[in-house]
Write a protein that holds these residues in place. Structure first.
Motif, PDB file in Angstrom:
ATOM      1  N   UNK A   1     -23.865 -17.351  48.563  1.00  0.00           N
ATOM      2  CA  UNK A   1     -22.818 -17.774  49.494  1.00  0.00           C
ATOM      3  C   UNK A   1     -22.535 -16.679  50.524  1.00  0.00           C
ATOM      4  N   UNK A   2     -22.508 -15.448  50.078  1.00  0.00           N
ATOM      5  CA  UNK A   2     -22.280 -14.317  50.988  1.00  0.00           C
ATOM      6  C   UNK A   2     -23.415 -14.201  52.003  1.00  0.00           C
ATOM      7  N   UNK A   3     -24.655 -14.339  51.536  1.00  0.00           N
ATOM      8  CA  UNK A   3     -25.801 -14.150  52.424  1.00  0.00           C
ATOM      9  C   UNK A   3     -26.081 -15.361  53.310  1.00  0.00           C
ATOM     10  N   UNK A   4     -25.935 -16.560  52.762  1.00  0.00           N
ATOM     11  CA  UNK A   4     -26.264 -17.781  53.503  1.00  0.00           C
ATOM     12  C   UNK A   4     -25.081 -18.369  54.254  1.00  0.00           C
ATOM     13  N   UNK A   5     -23.882 -17.985  53.843  1.00  0.00           N
ATOM     14  CA  UNK A   5     -22.694 -18.489  54.520  1.00  0.00           C
ATOM     15  C   UNK A   5     -22.162 -19.794  53.965  1.00  0.00           C
ATOM     16  N   UNK A   6     -22.729 -20.254  52.868  1.00  0.00           N
ATOM     17  CA  UNK A   6     -22.231 -21.467  52.206  1.00  0.00           C
ATOM     18  C   UNK A   6     -22.654 -21.455  50.742  1.00  0.00           C
ATOM     19  N   UNK A   7     -21.957 -22.240  49.958  1.00  0.00           N
ATOM     20  CA  UNK A   7     -22.202 -22.317  48.516  1.00  0.00           C
ATOM     21  C   UNK A   7     -23.580 -22.908  48.222  1.00  0.00           C
ATOM     22  N   UNK A   8     -24.167 -22.466  47.150  1.00  0.00           N
ATOM     23  CA  UNK A   8     -25.459 -22.991  46.712  1.00  0.00           C
ATOM     24  C   UNK A   8     -25.242 -24.306  45.972  1.00  0.00           C
ATOM     25  N   UNK A   9     -25.830 -25.366  46.470  1.00  0.00           N
ATOM     26  CA  UNK A   9     -25.699 -26.692  45.874  1.00  0.00           C
ATOM     27  C   UNK A   9     -27.045 -27.145  45.312  1.00  0.00           C
ATOM     28  N   UNK A  10     -27.032 -27.988  44.286  1.00  0.00           N
ATOM     29  CA  UNK A  10     -28.286 -28.473  43.701  1.00  0.00           C
ATOM     30  C   UNK A  10     -29.235 -29.090  44.723  1.00  0.00           C
ATOM     31  N   UNK A  11     -28.720 -29.886  45.646  1.00  0.00           N
ATOM     32  CA  UNK A  11     -29.584 -30.519  46.655  1.00  0.00           C
ATOM     33  C   UNK A  11     -30.269 -29.476  47.537  1.00  0.00           C
ATOM     34  N   UNK A  12     -29.573 -28.399  47.814  1.00  0.00           N
ATOM     35  CA  UNK A  12     -30.174 -27.340  48.629  1.00  0.00           C
ATOM     36  C   UNK A  12     -31.292 -26.636  47.870  1.00  0.00           C
ATOM     37  N   UNK A  13     -31.091 -26.407  46.576  1.00  0.00           N
ATOM     38  CA  UNK A  13     -32.150 -25.804  45.768  1.00  0.00           C
ATOM     39  C   UNK A  13     -33.399 -26.681  45.813  1.00  0.00           C
ATOM     40  N   UNK A  14     -33.223 -27.981  45.638  1.00  0.00           N
ATOM     41  CA  UNK A  14     -34.360 -28.901  45.682  1.00  0.00           C
ATOM     42  C   UNK A  14     -35.057 -28.807  47.032  1.00  0.00           C
ATOM     43  N   UNK A  15     -34.301 -28.774  48.098  1.00  0.00           N
ATOM     44  CA  UNK A  15     -34.880 -28.682  49.437  1.00  0.00           C
ATOM     45  C   UNK A  15     -35.730 -27.425  49.582  1.00  0.00           C
TER      46      UNK A  15
ATOM     47  N   UNK B   1     -26.004 -19.464  37.586  1.00  0.00           N
ATOM     48  CA  UNK B   1     -25.592 -18.055  37.610  1.00  0.00           C
ATOM     49  C   UNK B   1     -25.605 -17.510  39.037  1.00  0.00           C
ATOM     50  N   UNK B   2     -26.648 -17.851  39.795  1.00  0.00           N
ATOM     51  CA  UNK B   2     -26.726 -17.410  41.180  1.00  0.00           C
ATOM     52  C   UNK B   2     -25.553 -17.981  41.978  1.00  0.00           C
ATOM     53  N   UNK B   3     -25.280 -19.254  41.804  1.00  0.00           N
ATOM     54  CA  UNK B   3     -24.154 -19.877  42.512  1.00  0.00           C
ATOM     55  C   UNK B   3     -22.841 -19.191  42.143  1.00  0.00           C
ATOM     56  N   UNK B   4     -22.648 -18.922  40.862  1.00  0.00           N
ATOM     57  CA  UNK B   4     -21.406 -18.303  40.390  1.00  0.00           C
ATOM     58  C   UNK B   4     -21.263 -16.858  40.866  1.00  0.00           C
TER      59      UNK B   4
END
Length: 92
Positions: free
Chosen positions: A39-53, A31-34
């Motif tokens: 993306x607006x705040x970080x400048x890139x799409x939220x990906x599963x690997x980034x969440x894990x990181x 839901x957050x990714x959608x």
């Protein structure tokens, strides 16, 4: 491209927590990714690997507590992320 709930759930399997808990976090992550907010705040799409990181940086705990820690950090930094906190899930 919006990430699927399954992709987030698979990635989150590295953290302790039940399947129901992991699925609740995965749904909210999708839901957050959608929403486009991250993306607006970080400048890139939220990906599963980034969440894990990011969740690896959280204090020890189950997947939902790690997620909520990270969401709290985002809320402090940017505001408006509180709605993406996990409040409960149903064990099956």
């Amino acid at each position: 491209m919006t990430r699927s709930v399954d992709a987030f759930a698979d990635a989150l399997a590295v953290f302790p927590g039940s399947e129901a808990e992991r699925n609740a976090v995965a749904r909210i992550a999708a839901d957050l990714a959608a929403s486009g907010r991250y993306e607006r705040d970080a400048g890139h799409e939220l990906a599963p690997a980034e969440v894990v990181e990011h969740l690896r940086d959280a204090p020890e705990g189950r997947v939902a507590s790690r997620w909520n820690w990270w969401i709290g950090s985002l809320d402090l930094a940017y505001g408006g992320y509180g709605e993406f906190a996990v409040r409960r899930w149903r064990e099956r």
